[in-house]
Design a protein around this motif. Structure first.
Motif, mmCIF file in Angstrom:
data_model
loop_
_atom_site.group_PDB
_atom_site.id
_atom_site.type_symbol
_atom_site.label_atom_id
_atom_site.label_comp_id
_atom_site.label_asym_id
_atom_site.label_seq_id
_atom_site.Cartn_x
_atom_site.Cartn_y
_atom_site.Cartn_z
ATOM 1 N N VAL A 88 0.804 -1.151 -0.188
ATOM 2 C CA VAL A 88 -0.265 0.308 -0.400
ATOM 3 C C VAL A 88 0.862 1.141 0.061
ATOM 4 N N ARG A 89 0.248 2.192 -0.686
ATOM 5 C CA ARG A 89 1.861 2.936 -0.668
ATOM 6 C C ARG A 89 0.546 4.569 -0.406
ATOM 7 N N GLY A 90 -0.189 4.682 0.257
ATOM 8 C CA GLY A 90 -0.577 5.887 1.159
ATOM 9 C C GLY A 90 -1.985 5.125 1.569
ATOM 10 N N PHE A 91 -2.837 6.185 2.547
ATOM 11 C CA PHE A 91 -3.896 5.645 3.362
ATOM 12 C C PHE A 91 -5.266 7.423 2.924
ATOM 13 N N LYS A 92 -5.901 6.425 2.808
ATOM 14 C CA LYS A 92 -7.646 7.548 2.349
ATOM 15 C C LYS A 92 -8.132 8.470 3.830
ATOM 16 N N PHE A 93 -8.095 9.430 3.598
ATOM 17 C CA PHE A 93 -8.878 10.007 5.334
ATOM 18 C C PHE A 93 -10.031 10.955 5.211
ATOM 19 N N HIS A 94 -11.125 10.644 5.546
ATOM 20 C CA HIS A 94 -12.013 11.555 5.162
ATOM 21 C C HIS A 94 -13.620 11.856 6.051
ATOM 22 N N PRO A 95 -12.908 13.163 7.091
ATOM 23 C CA PRO A 95 -12.513 13.510 8.468
ATOM 24 C C PRO A 95 -14.337 12.912 8.651
ATOM 25 N N SER A 96 -15.145 13.998 7.589
ATOM 26 C CA SER A 96 -16.726 14.450 7.752
ATOM 27 C C SER A 96 -17.228 13.375 8.215
ATOM 28 N N ILE A 97 -16.975 11.898 7.728
ATOM 29 C CA ILE A 97 -17.286 10.637 6.808
ATOM 30 C C ILE A 97 -16.721 10.050 8.889
ATOM 31 N N GLN A 98 -15.744 10.166 8.350
ATOM 32 C CA GLN A 98 -15.123 9.327 9.596
ATOM 33 C C GLN A 98 -15.426 9.693 12.041
ATOM 34 N N GLY A 99 -15.691 11.557 11.022
ATOM 35 C CA GLY A 99 -16.718 11.436 12.821
ATOM 36 C C GLY A 99 -15.027 11.949 13.256
#
Length: 296
Positions: free
Chosen positions: A118-129
């Motif tokens: 894996v080369r990177g990581f996705k964050f979705h602050p609004s959905i992940q709270g």
């Protein structure tokens, strides 16, 4: 992956369905997204590979792990990485680890990079709270920075939950790019992508990207014909080496995005940087020589 033969690298695409039919989001959130973006098919990862290969493009693929906030189980990061590994000429695996998992999530991130490529990581602050500058996520950032992987943050408004009462509990404030500025300060060698034109915080995103050397901006989620003028101006000048092509496929196709991008007032020498060169450098993808001549 022969980067030299690619026409573009799309740094923002979503795996929305697993091999067994499990979706990345709950049905009500997908319904809200369809109302915002329009309905679309949910291609498998193998279908995504064929789609991008036909266009001589590569694509970064990820899902979103938001189980803590939504209660909906994620698509397996391992499945995505293994599926991408079948198509190394076209697909680049990213993962998503819910920051609420703390040090267990950090251990998972290390394993995903070291054992699954894996080369990177996705964050979705609004959905992940979560707020990106919340120390709960710092063990995860530490591992990502140490291993030289990329952290990609959704910024700005989201179509997920739009029109649902209370926005389905999704708080837009967590996706203000200024919250990522603290992350760039505390992890100065962490490679960061601010995803999307960051409505209503476009100027904040431009400020962070011009101030912090490790922060980039991707152009996904919007047709280029709707880009704010200041985003186009910075992409042409101060941020010409830090702006990246992203579509948000499958909600927006690269075909539509590129057709609109062709009409945008971008300098000829900047276009290849945005479409491929900046991403290739950020992701550490070296062009493969096409000549068979002895270099000596």
């Amino acid at each position: 992956m022969n980067v030299g033969e690619l026409t573009a690298i799309d740094v923002h695409t979503h795996a929305e369905i697993s091999k067994d039919g499990h979706t990345s989001l709950a049905p009500e959130l997908f319904g809200a997204s369809a109302g915002y973006f329009g309905s679309h098919d949910k291609p498998t990862i193998d279908q995504m590979a064929d789609y991008y290969r036909e266009r001589k493009m590569a694509a970064v693929v990820f899902t979103v792990d938001a189980e803590h906030a939504t209660g909906h189980p994620r698509i397996s990061n391992e499945e995505i990485a293994e599926s991408c590994a079948r198509h190394p000429d076209a697909l680049i695996p990213f993962a998503s680890v819910d920051p609420w998992k703390g040090r267990a999530g950090a251990r998972e991130a290390r394993r995903l990079v070291e054992e699954h490529g894996v080369r990177g990581f996705k964050f979705h602050p609004s959905i992940q709270g979560f707020a990106p500058d919340d120390p709960l996520a710092y063990p995860l950032y530490e591992v990502i920075e140490e291993l030289g992987a990329v952290a990609l943050f959704h910024t700005g408004q989201t179509g997920i939950g739009a029109g649902v009462p209370g926005g389905a509990g999704i708080r837009l404030k967590y996706s203000n790019p200024m919250l990522v500025d603290d992350v760039a300060v505390d992890f100065p060698h962490l490679k960061i992508i601010l995803a999307h034109p960051s409505f209503p915080w476009q100027d904040e995103a431009l400020a962070v990207a011009t101030h912090k050397p490790s922060v980039y901006i991707d152009l996904s989620g919007w047709s280029p014909k709707y880009f704010p003028p200041q985003l186009v101006r910075y992409a042409n000048t101060l941020l010409k080496d830090k702006v990246l092509f992203g579509s948000d496929y499958p909600v927006i196709t690269p075909d539509r995005w590129l057709a609109d991008f062709a009409k945008l007032d971008i300098k000829p020498e900047v276009r290849p940087k945005i479409l491929k060169d900046n991403a290739a450098r950020l992701l550490g993808l070296a062009p493969t020589p096409t000549s068979t001549e002895d270099p000596r």
